[in-house]
Design an enzyme around this catalytic site. Sequence first.
Site, PDB file in Angstrom:
ATOM      1  N   GLY A  26      -9.941 -13.603  -5.319  1.00 60.62           N
ATOM      2  CA  GLY A  26      -9.509 -13.091  -4.001  1.00 60.62           C
ATOM      3  C   GLY A  26     -10.601 -13.800  -3.085  1.00 60.62           C
ATOM      4  N   ARG A  27     -11.692 -13.408  -2.792  1.00 57.02           N
ATOM      5  CA  ARG A  27     -12.627 -13.966  -1.865  1.00 57.02           C
ATOM      6  C   ARG A  27     -12.574 -15.616  -1.681  1.00 57.02           C
ATOM      7  NH1 ARG A  27     -16.086  -9.357  -3.188  1.00 57.02           N
ATOM      8  NH2 ARG A  27     -16.023  -8.053  -1.345  1.00 57.02           N
ATOM      9  N   TYR A  36       0.816  -1.146  -0.097  1.00 54.74           N
ATOM     10  CA  TYR A  36       0.146   0.149  -0.009  1.00 54.74           C
ATOM     11  C   TYR A  36       0.906   1.141   0.031  1.00 54.74           C
ATOM     12  CZ  TYR A  36      -3.921  -2.909   1.564  1.00 54.74           C
ATOM     13  OH  TYR A  36      -4.895  -4.016   1.558  1.00 54.74           O
ATOM     14  N   THR A  91      -1.922  -1.265  -4.653  1.00 54.62           N
ATOM     15  CA  THR A  91      -3.384  -1.139  -4.648  1.00 54.62           C
ATOM     16  C   THR A  91      -3.240   0.708  -4.716  1.00 54.62           C
ATOM     17  OG1 THR A  91      -4.070  -2.814  -3.396  1.00 54.62           O
ATOM     18  CG2 THR A  91      -5.157  -0.510  -3.139  1.00 54.62           C
ATOM     19  N   HIS A 116     -11.941  -3.189  -6.391  1.00 55.99           N
ATOM     20  CA  HIS A 116     -11.650  -3.616  -5.325  1.00 55.99           C
ATOM     21  C   HIS A 116     -12.782  -4.584  -4.687  1.00 55.99           C
ATOM     22  CE1 HIS A 116      -8.623  -2.163  -2.233  1.00 55.99           C
ATOM     23  NE2 HIS A 116      -9.612  -3.083  -1.248  1.00 55.99           N
ATOM     24  N   ARG A 147     -15.834  -3.180  -2.640  1.00 52.61           N
ATOM     25  CA  ARG A 147     -15.497  -2.760  -1.169  1.00 52.61           C
ATOM     26  C   ARG A 147     -15.415  -1.196  -1.125  1.00 52.61           C
ATOM     27  NH1 ARG A 147     -14.450  -7.345   1.962  1.00 52.61           N
ATOM     28  NH2 ARG A 147     -12.833  -6.257   3.469  1.00 52.61           N
ATOM     29  N   SER A 178      -9.787  -3.405 -11.970  1.00 54.11           N
ATOM     30  CA  SER A 178     -10.382  -3.921 -10.566  1.00 54.11           C
ATOM     31  C   SER A 178     -11.303  -2.949  -9.704  1.00 54.11           C
ATOM     32  CB  SER A 178      -9.307  -4.318  -9.691  1.00 54.11           C
ATOM     33  OG  SER A 178      -9.809  -4.325  -8.265  1.00 54.11           O
TER      34      SER A 178
END
Length: 395
Positions: free
Chosen positions: A345-346, A170, A196, A291, A294, A289
């Site tokens: 991801g998830r 980050y 990110t 994110h 979110r 993306s």
Amino acid sequence: MQNNQLYILLFGTTLTSVVILFQYFKEKKKKQDEERKNQYLKCQSLFDFEELAKKLLKSHRFHYYDYKAGQGLTYQACRNYFDKQLRIIPRVLINVEDISIKTTILGTTYESPIIIAPTTFHCLANTDGEVGTARGATEAQCIYTYNWMYSTKPEDEVLQTTGPKFLHVYLTTPTKILEKIVCEAEQKGYRAIVVTCDHPTDRVRDNVLPLFEEASKTTDRELTECMPMPNMNAKDIIEKQNFSTGSITWANIESLKQLTKLPIICKGILSPIDAELAIKHGASGIIVSNHGGRQVDTAPAAIECLEDIIKIVDGRAEVFVDTGIRSGTDILKALALGARGILIGRPILYGLTCGGHDGVKRVLEILKRELIYDMACCGVTSIDQINKDILYKHA
């Protein structure tokens, strides 16, 4: 005397019964634990893993992983686009006996175009944490993007796994720490640095934190123990941890580029204008993306933005896509639109929840198997043969 003997007999009989009952329930619990441990083997899709993880995780932990901004319309837009706007046209009577999903990413050949996206606090899912995720990725021969800041396992433990890895950072990481980890990345074996770019606020934290604070006092007292940040506590980089957001700019990307020879991949791009700026400031890759839905609601689907980004990039950088990918069919569609690879991801967190590193491996193997099946149905035998011709009436 007879009464005493009777008492002894009754006591002995009762004690024996208690021991038998204890042993019975102990064996029953052991069997139930074993069945629960192997439940993930019944999962045939990534949606199955999500449903199982929802049952196994405490509600606030699942909510953190599943969190979507607003009404979740951004995430749903991704699913709708995959399901309703992109349709596959099969081909027949083509020799598809030998199919390979190997591909080239940033000049290196990999076993598949599937990359594990950077995610946080893996010990909320399983005590093996990021080590378990890395092991699963290694065994499935997929790239693992390691979230350095929000890892619950020390970097040196994760790096003991041998699979290919990208380093995720980050830009809000304190400057001295960020410079140190980026400068050391190549020496430690990372193959690229993922940054990110779409994280200007603490929206997720602000929405989830009250639930976590309440749960840590009542239903989940071990919660804080599952969320250490060992890399940030390392003695040689102690610094006031000020994760302020909103002040980072494209100049930060340019500064990172000066610190490493590794390719920089900018994650969180939806606008063609931002894609142009990313290349201008040194990016070798772009991840289209939102994110995972979110950050902001009613944003466009990442998969819908993909073609516009690829057009503006025009071969000057490699383009990837994530958010909402839940099957090998989705992967095939993304590759057909021009993505170099995809990030997941998830579902990886759900796989980790349900089966540890074996669950992660199974999630990845399901995706790979489905991709191969669909490639066969479209008459293509290698990743470089996939193009928009496999999509029905998609100009």
